[in-house]
Structure formats: structure tokens, C-alpha cells
Design an enzyme around this catalytic site. Structure first.
Site, short mmCIF file in Angstrom:
data_model
loop_
_atom_site.label_atom_id
_atom_site.label_comp_id
_atom_site.label_asym_id
_atom_site.label_seq_id
_atom_site.Cartn_x
_atom_site.Cartn_y
_atom_site.Cartn_z
N LYS A 111 0.83 -1.21 0.00
CA LYS A 111 0.00 0.00 0.00
C LYS A 111 0.86 1.25 0.00
O LYS A 111 0.52 2.25 -0.64
CB LYS A 111 -0.96 0.00 1.18
CG LYS A 111 -2.11 -0.97 0.93
CD LYS A 111 -3.15 -0.90 2.00
CE LYS A 111 -4.23 -1.94 1.75
NZ LYS A 111 -4.89 -2.37 2.97
N LYS A 194 -8.71 -15.35 -13.05
CA LYS A 194 -9.57 -15.08 -11.90
C LYS A 194 -10.48 -13.89 -12.18
O LYS A 194 -10.06 -12.92 -12.80
CB LYS A 194 -8.65 -14.75 -10.72
CG LYS A 194 -9.35 -14.56 -9.42
CD LYS A 194 -8.33 -14.32 -8.30
CE LYS A 194 -9.06 -13.89 -7.06
NZ LYS A 194 -8.87 -12.52 -6.68
N LYS A 197 -11.99 -7.46 -9.22
CA LYS A 197 -12.23 -6.04 -9.50
C LYS A 197 -11.06 -5.42 -10.25
O LYS A 197 -11.24 -4.73 -11.23
CB LYS A 197 -12.45 -5.29 -8.18
CG LYS A 197 -13.91 -5.00 -7.95
CD LYS A 197 -14.15 -4.48 -6.55
CE LYS A 197 -15.24 -5.31 -5.91
NZ LYS A 197 -14.97 -5.70 -4.54
P1 AMP Z 1 -12.11 -8.95 -2.99
O1 AMP Z 1 -13.41 -8.37 -3.44
O2 AMP Z 1 -11.16 -9.13 -4.13
O3 AMP Z 1 -11.53 -8.23 -1.82
O4 AMP Z 1 -12.41 -10.45 -2.49
C1 AMP Z 1 -13.05 -10.76 -1.29
C2 AMP Z 1 -13.14 -12.25 -1.16
O5 AMP Z 1 -13.98 -12.78 -2.21
C3 AMP Z 1 -11.82 -13.01 -1.32
O6 AMP Z 1 -11.13 -13.13 -0.11
C4 AMP Z 1 -12.27 -14.37 -1.83
O7 AMP Z 1 -12.70 -15.18 -0.77
C5 AMP Z 1 -13.49 -14.02 -2.67
N1 AMP Z 1 -13.18 -13.92 -4.11
C6 AMP Z 1 -12.89 -12.80 -4.82
N2 AMP Z 1 -12.71 -13.09 -6.13
C7 AMP Z 1 -12.89 -14.42 -6.26
C8 AMP Z 1 -12.87 -15.35 -7.37
N3 AMP Z 1 -12.64 -14.95 -8.61
N4 AMP Z 1 -13.13 -16.66 -7.12
C9 AMP Z 1 -13.39 -17.07 -5.86
N5 AMP Z 1 -13.43 -16.26 -4.79
C10 AMP Z 1 -13.20 -14.97 -4.97
#
Ligand code: AMP
Length: 329
Positions: A111, A194, A197
Site C-alpha cells: 500500500k 480469476k 475487481k
Molecule cells: P475482494 O473483493 O477481491 O476483496 O475479495 C473478497 C473475497 O472474495 C476473497 O477473499 C475471496 O474469498 C473471494 N473472491 C474474490 N474473487 C474471487 C474469485 N474470482 N473466485 C473465488 N473467490 C473470490
């Protein structure tokens, strides 16, 4: 019933990756554990969000979690900034945490690299605020993603150190919790591994049918199966992973056979995926819209959540103040 606490980032909207990778497990988890969910709006200050966005972001994400099936009667959802007890514990934990160990945290270093003009103390002490979020409820388990493991190590260290300094056994050491080890990784449809965002390839739970179809139909493919029973290249495997997640077993088998005997047409496969993604998302989206339109209800849920969280946190803080030597509050 064992207690579990989990933070929710108040930025952005939930996508299919979040849903199948995390939130769906939370919905199951609330049946087995006493879960507390909090929207981490204090944490979000490290990037200086606009004042007018703060409450709106909390309501947005709360509406989405509720729409996914979090039941506030089973698992309260509270807003972090509604529970002042957290800050008091944060201060005490900071007094026992060394600059060197905070500077070594990888997420801090990352960060700091990303926002070199704003390497603030909040960014540095992110792990102690996270430790306070967890330790105030004296939970044993915290569901975590890979990126949070080091912060969890810090939370355990904070618990251990406090117990050692004062010769008490107040804080249990919270363990990383992988509730559903079979949680699926949702791939991107743009050829990346994957959905995420920062990858800009998300299908959001708020997306309407048309947007979803457009996104699915644009999925990257190749020339088509070249030999009977051949291995699927990654982009095609990604499509089949999608099928596995949103479609029935028969549908999966049907298209898998078509791949194996080289008669698969990607257009048909994508249409099927789009249809089944829409079927999954539509009822959630409707609920998101319903909750979003009812700010009164959202605020009531947040208020009740905060009351429950404060009850749990103030019981801990009462002990902490006594142990440190302060008067009862
Ligand atoms: P984020 O929104 O990237 O902070 O993700 C929050 C949580 O959502 C992560 O810790 C994962 O558990 C889950 N997650 C995010 N993206 C994926 C994905 N493409 N496949 C599976 N789980 C995901």
C-alpha cells in the site's frame, strides 16, 4: 456456539467471484457458528473516501450481503464506526506493538508503494485495528483470504503479547478459518485466471440480464475442439468451470460430451452459461434493489447489529481496563 467475526470491505459491489468464493459460505456458516459481520469503514479511511460516500457505501454493501442471504437475526451486520470500543482496544494494542513488526507487513509495504504521497499512520497500524476488530469479540475463528494471513499472524501476536504482559488468559488466539475448503475459484471470462475487481472482468450481482449476456457472449474462446477427448485449453476450461458453478450436472455433462466428440459450438455453450448466470443472479439482484430502496430498514439492521457488537465488545473492554489498571468506564 463458537463465535466467528469477518470484515467486509465497503468498496465496490459484489461480483460472482465474491459470491461463490466467500459470501455463499458465509450464508452457510451463519447456521453453524455465531457470526458477526462488520463493514470496515474505518479501514477505508486510509484512502480518504469522500464524506458523502461513506454511509452510502456501507448501505450498498449491506444491501448486497442481505440479498445474498445473510440473516441479521442470526448473524448481525454492523458498521465498524458504530462501535467505539474497537478504538479503545486499538489504542491499547498499539502500545504493545513495535514499529519494526508493522513495517514488515507485506500489505503495508504494498500500500505504501501504491500511495507514496499518503503513507499515513493508519496504513501502518492497519493490522492492529484489524486485531482490535477481532479480539474485542474474543473469537476463535476468522475467515480469511490469502492476503490476510500475515495480518492474522499480527492479531495472534497481539493476543499473545497482551496475555503475557499482564499474565492473563483473556484473549484466545484467533485461527485462520477456511469454512468451505471446496469454495470455488471463479475464473475471468476474458482469458485471465480469476474474476476480480482489479482485473476489470467481473459479472456483478447488480448486473441486469442484458449486461450479463453481453459479458458472457464476449468470453474469450479458441478455434474449437481439434481432436476427440482432448484436454481443454485454459480459456475453455474456464467456461466449463462457469458451467459447473451455475448449471445443472446434466447440462455440464451434455456440453462436456459435445467437447469430447468435437461437436461443441461455443455460441451454444455461452448462451447456456448466460442463461444460467442470469437465473442465479436475477433473484439476488431483485433483493439488492429492494433492500437498497429501503434505507430505513438498512439503518435499523445496522443499529441492531451495532448494539449486539457493542455488548460483546464492551464486555471485553471492561476486562481489559481492569487488567491494565484503569477504572471501569
Ligand atoms: P475482494 O473483493 O477481491 O476483496 O475479495 C473478497 C473475497 O472474495 C476473497 O477473499 C475471496 O474469498 C473471494 N473472491 C474474490 N474473487 C474471487 C474469485 N474470482 N473466485 C473465488 N473467490 C473470490
Amino acid at each position: 456456539m463458537e463465535k466467528v467475526v469477518s470484515g467486509i470491505r465497503p468498496t465496490g459491489n459484489l461480483h460472482l467471484g465474491n459470491y461463490f468464493g466467500a459470501v455463499k459460505s458465509f450464508v452457510q456458516m451463519q447456521e453453524v457458528y455465531k457470526c458477526l459481520f462488520f463493514i470496515a469503514d474505518w479501514h477505508s479511511l486510509t484512502t480518504r473516501p469522500k464524506p458523502e460516500d461513506i454511509q452510502a457505501s456501507s448501505r450498498t454493501i449491506m444491501a448486497e450481503y442481505l440479498a445474498c442471504g445473510i440473516d441479521p437475526h442470526k448473524a448481525p451486520i454492523y458498521v465498524q464506526s458504530d462501535v467505539k470500543e474497537t478504538l479503545e482496544l486499538y489504542l491499547y494494542l498499539n502500545m504493545n506493538t513495535y514499529l519494526g513488526e508493522l513495517e514488515r507487513v507485506t500489505t503495508f509495504k504494498e500500500k505504501a508503494r501504491k500511495q507514496p504521497d499518503n503513507v499515513n499512520a493508519g496504513l501502518l497500524t492497519y493490522p492492529t485495528l484489524m486485531a482490535a476488530d477481532i479480539l474485542q469479540h474474543r473469537v476463535n475463528k476468522v475467515p480469511v483470504g490469502k492476503d490476510q494471513e500475515q495480518n492474522m499472524e499480527m492479531a495472534r501476536r497481539c493476543a499473545r503479547r497482551f496475555n503475557n504482559i499482564y499474565g492473563v488468559e483473556l484473549f484466545p488466539e484467533p485461527q485462520n478459518f477456511y469454512f468451505n475448503s471446496q469454495a470455488l475459484k471463479v475464473p475471468g471470462l476474458d482469458g485471465s485466471g480469476k474474476m476480480g475487481k482489479s482485473e476489470g472482468n467481473c459479472i456483478y450481482l447488480r448486473d441486469d440480464d442484458k449486461t450479463i449476456s453481453k459479458k458472457v457472449m464476449k468470453a474469450v474462446t479458441d478455434l474449437g475442439p481439434q481432436a476427440m477427448n482432448s484436454e481443454k485449453p485454459e480459456v475453455i476450461e474456464n467456461l466449463f468451470t462457469f458451467l459447473k458453478i451455475v448449471s445443472s450436472e446434466e447440462t455440464y455433462k451434455y456440453f462436456d460430451e459435445k467437447w469430447n466428440n468435437c461437436t461443441l459450438r461455443y455460441g451454444d455453450l455461452k448462451k447456456q452459461i448466460a442463461e444460467d448466470v442470469c437465473k442465479t443472479v436475477a433473484p439476488i439482484r431483485e433483493k439488492i434493489l429492494e433492500y437498497s430502496a429501503n434505507t430505513e430498514l438498512l439503518d435499523k439492521i445496522a443499529k441492531e447489529g451495532a448494539e449486539e457488537a457493542r455488548e460483546s465488545a464492551s464486555a471485553t473492554l471492561k476486562e481489559v481496563r481492569r487488567i491494565i489498571g484503569f477504572r471501569a468506564f
